[in-house]
Enzyme design. Structure first.
Site, PDB file in Angstrom:
ATOM      1  N   ASN A 216       0.867  -1.189   0.000  1.00  0.00           N
ATOM      2  CA  ASN A 216       0.000   0.000   0.000  1.00  0.00           C
ATOM      3  C   ASN A 216       0.897   1.230   0.000  1.00  0.00           C
ATOM      4  O   ASN A 216       1.413   1.628   1.037  1.00  0.00           O
ATOM      5  CB  ASN A 216      -0.898  -0.032   1.248  1.00  0.00           C
ATOM      6  CG  ASN A 216      -1.733   1.235   1.367  1.00  0.00           C
ATOM      7  OD1 ASN A 216      -1.874   1.988   0.401  1.00  0.00           O
ATOM      8  ND2 ASN A 216      -2.291   1.468   2.549  1.00  0.00           N
TER       9      ASN A 216
ATOM     10  N   LYS B 122       0.148   4.280  -0.460  1.00  0.00           N
ATOM     11  CA  LYS B 122      -0.499   5.520   0.002  1.00  0.00           C
ATOM     12  C   LYS B 122      -0.176   6.643  -1.006  1.00  0.00           C
ATOM     13  O   LYS B 122      -0.116   6.364  -2.199  1.00  0.00           O
ATOM     14  CB  LYS B 122      -0.067   5.841   1.430  1.00  0.00           C
ATOM     15  CG  LYS B 122      -0.240   4.617   2.353  1.00  0.00           C
ATOM     16  CD  LYS B 122      -0.094   4.910   3.795  1.00  0.00           C
ATOM     17  CE  LYS B 122      -0.264   3.613   4.592  1.00  0.00           C
ATOM     18  NZ  LYS B 122      -0.260   3.801   6.028  1.00  0.00           N
TER      19      LYS B 122
ATOM     20  N   HIS C  96      -9.699   1.519   4.892  1.00  0.00           N
ATOM     21  CA  HIS C  96      -8.420   1.785   5.566  1.00  0.00           C
ATOM     22  C   HIS C  96      -8.648   2.831   6.666  1.00  0.00           C
ATOM     23  O   HIS C  96      -9.429   3.765   6.487  1.00  0.00           O
ATOM     24  CB  HIS C  96      -7.385   2.285   4.561  1.00  0.00           C
ATOM     25  CG  HIS C  96      -6.008   2.308   5.133  1.00  0.00           C
ATOM     26  ND1 HIS C  96      -5.585   3.314   5.974  1.00  0.00           N
ATOM     27  CD2 HIS C  96      -4.975   1.441   5.023  1.00  0.00           C
ATOM     28  CE1 HIS C  96      -4.336   3.051   6.348  1.00  0.00           C
ATOM     29  NE2 HIS C  96      -3.946   1.925   5.780  1.00  0.00           N
TER      30      HIS C  96
ATOM     31  N   GLU D 180      -6.993   5.265   7.632  1.00  0.00           N
ATOM     32  CA  GLU D 180      -6.757   6.666   7.242  1.00  0.00           C
ATOM     33  C   GLU D 180      -7.977   7.237   6.551  1.00  0.00           C
ATOM     34  O   GLU D 180      -8.313   8.412   6.714  1.00  0.00           O
ATOM     35  CB  GLU D 180      -5.503   6.755   6.354  1.00  0.00           C
ATOM     36  CG  GLU D 180      -4.232   6.618   7.180  1.00  0.00           C
ATOM     37  CD  GLU D 180      -3.045   6.033   6.443  1.00  0.00           C
ATOM     38  OE1 GLU D 180      -3.043   6.027   5.198  1.00  0.00           O
ATOM     39  OE2 GLU D 180      -2.114   5.560   7.128  1.00  0.00           O
TER      40      GLU D 180
ATOM     41  N   GLU E 250      -5.654  -4.277  10.880  1.00  0.00           N
ATOM     42  CA  GLU E 250      -4.665  -3.222  11.040  1.00  0.00           C
ATOM     43  C   GLU E 250      -4.991  -2.410  12.289  1.00  0.00           C
ATOM     44  O   GLU E 250      -5.767  -1.437  12.214  1.00  0.00           O
ATOM     45  CB  GLU E 250      -4.671  -2.294   9.823  1.00  0.00           C
ATOM     46  CG  GLU E 250      -4.273  -2.968   8.536  1.00  0.00           C
ATOM     47  CD  GLU E 250      -3.639  -1.995   7.562  1.00  0.00           C
ATOM     48  OE1 GLU E 250      -2.527  -2.259   7.125  1.00  0.00           O
ATOM     49  OE2 GLU E 250      -4.247  -0.949   7.276  1.00  0.00           O
TER      50      GLU E 250
ATOM     51  N   GLY F 214       2.158   2.866  10.893  1.00  0.00           N
ATOM     52  CA  GLY F 214       3.138   3.931  10.727  1.00  0.00           C
ATOM     53  C   GLY F 214       3.822   4.354  12.014  1.00  0.00           C
ATOM     54  O   GLY F 214       4.446   5.413  12.060  1.00  0.00           O
TER      55      GLY F 214
ATOM     56  N   SER G 177       3.144  -1.450  10.634  1.00  0.00           N
ATOM     57  CA  SER G 177       4.581  -1.463  10.950  1.00  0.00           C
ATOM     58  C   SER G 177       5.251  -2.802  10.680  1.00  0.00           C
ATOM     59  O   SER G 177       6.159  -3.213  11.413  1.00  0.00           O
ATOM     60  CB  SER G 177       4.818  -1.017  12.406  1.00  0.00           C
ATOM     61  OG  SER G 177       4.415   0.326  12.560  1.00  0.00           O
TER      62      SER G 177
ATOM     63  N   GLY H  80       2.667  -0.834   4.428  1.00  0.00           N
ATOM     64  CA  GLY H  80       2.742   0.568   4.025  1.00  0.00           C
ATOM     65  C   GLY H  80       4.182   0.970   3.764  1.00  0.00           C
ATOM     66  O   GLY H  80       4.762   0.631   2.727  1.00  0.00           O
TER      67      GLY H  80
HETATM   68  P1  PGA Z   1       2.612   0.782   7.724  1.00  0.00           P
HETATM   69  O1  PGA Z   1       1.167   0.994   7.071  1.00  0.00           O
HETATM   70  O2  PGA Z   1       3.130  -0.544   7.235  1.00  0.00           O
HETATM   71  O3  PGA Z   1       3.428   1.956   7.211  1.00  0.00           O
HETATM   72  O4  PGA Z   1       2.439   0.805   9.208  1.00  0.00           O
HETATM   73  C1  PGA Z   1       0.292  -0.087   6.916  1.00  0.00           C
HETATM   74  C2  PGA Z   1      -1.003   0.388   6.293  1.00  0.00           C
HETATM   75  O5  PGA Z   1      -1.458   1.485   6.623  1.00  0.00           O
HETATM   76  O6  PGA Z   1      -1.580  -0.310   5.443  1.00  0.00           O
END
Ligand code: PGA
Length: 245
Positions: free
Chosen positions: A7, A9, A94, A96, A163, A169, A203, A224
Site C-alpha cells: 500500500n 499511500k 483503511h 486513514e 490493522e 506507521g 509497521s 505501508g
Molecule cells: P505501515 O502501514 O506498514 O506503514 O504501518 C500499513 C497500512 O497502513 O496499510
C-alpha cells in the site's frame, strides 16, 4: 496462497513507480512466485506499476473507490473504471480513510457493493484504535466492523486486513501473540465465508515479518512504509532475493 499487498499511500510518481516495477521484476526473476503479490499505487501510477513482463507476477489494487456507480461526482473514480484500468483488488475501509476522510460504516457498505458489481475483490481493513484497546473494546470493534460486511456475498473471495490503528506507521507492530488472538476472533466472525484470507498490517518490516507470519497464522500482510522499496517488499514476502549468477 499467502498474499502480500504493497500500500503505497500517496507516494511515487509514474517514473518512480516504473523504477519500482523494473526492480521488483528483476528481483523475482522469470518464475511465478509461490505467493501472491499485489501493488496498490496511487491511481496516476496504476499503469506504471504493472508488471510489464509476459506473465503478471503481481496484480494491482486501488487504494480507494467511489461509493456511487457513475454520475456527477467530481473527483471520484468508480469501481468499473478501476477494473477497466487493470485493478483486481480495492482497499476499502483503511483507517486513514475512516479517520481523515470520515468514511463511516454506511459509506463503506456502499463502496463494497460497487466493488462487487465491478467484479473486484475488496481488501477490507479494520482494527481497533489505541483508545479502544485500552478500554478493552477490541472485540466489540471487530464485531461492529465485520458487520459492515453483512450484505457482502459470502461465497465470493474476500481479503480482510487486521490493522490496529495504533500500529500503523508507528514502528510499533502488534506482537505475534496479539495478531494470533485477533486472527482467531476474526476467523470466528467470518466463519460463514467460503474464501477469506486474513492479513495483518501495521509497521510490518523485513525484520519482524517472518516471526509475525509464522506465529500468528495470518495469510500475509498489508504493508505501508516498508513496501516502498522493492527489496524490503520482496523480503517481507519471503522471496529469496536473486543474486547475480
Ligand atoms: P505501515 O502501514 O506498514 O506503514 O504501518 C500499513 C497500512 O497502513 O496499510
Amino acid at each position: 496462497m499467502n498474499l502480500f499487498v504493497a500500500n503505497w499511500k500517496m507516494h511515487k510518481t509514474r517514473g518512480e513507480a516504473r523504477a519500482f516495477a523494473d526492480e521488483l521484476s528483476a528481483l523475482l526473476g522469470p518464475s511465478a512466485p509461490s505467493i501472491e503479490l499485489v501493488v496498490a499505487p496511487p491511481l496516476t501510477a496504476l499503469d506504471a506499476a504493472r508488471d510489464a513482463g509476459p506473465r503478471a507476477r503481481w496484480s494491482l489494487a486501488a487504494q480507494n473507490v467511489a461509493a456511487e456507480a457513475e454520475g456527477a461526482f467530481t473527483g471520484e473514480v468508480s469501481a468499473r473504471m478501476l477494473a477497466n484500468a487493470g485493478c483486481r483488488y480495492v482497499i476499502v475501509g483503511h483507517s486513514e480513510r475512516r479517520r481523515l476522510f470520515g468514511e463511516d460504516d454506511a459509506l463503506l457498505k456502499r463502496k463494497l457493493t460497487r466493488v462487487r458489481e465491478a467484479g473486484l475483490i475488496p481488501i477490507y481493513c479494520l482494527g481497533e484504535t489505541e483508545e479502544e484497546r485500552v478500554m478493552s473494546l477490541t472485540a466489540a470493534t471487530f464485531v461492529r466492523q465485520i458487520d459492515t460486511l453483512c450484505d457482502d456475498p459470502p461465497d465470493t473471495p474476500l481479503v480482510v486486513a487486521y490493522e490496529p490503528v495504533w500500529a500503523i506507521g508507528t514502528g510499533n507492530a502488534a506482537t505475534p501473540e496479539d495478531a494470533a488472538a485477533a486472527r482467531a476472533h476474526l476467523a470466528e466472525l467470518l466463519s460463514s465465508r467460503r474464501d477469506v484470507r486474513i492479513l495483518y498490517g501495521g509497521s510490518v518490516t523485513a525484520d519482524n515479518a517472518a516471526s509475525i507470519l509464522e506465529r500468528s497464522g495470518m495469510s500475509g500482510f498489508l504493508i505501508g512504509g516498508a513496501s516502498l522499496k522493492p527489496t524490503s517488499f520482496a523480503a517481507i514476502a519471503g522471496i529469496r532475493l536473486r543474486t547475480e549468477d
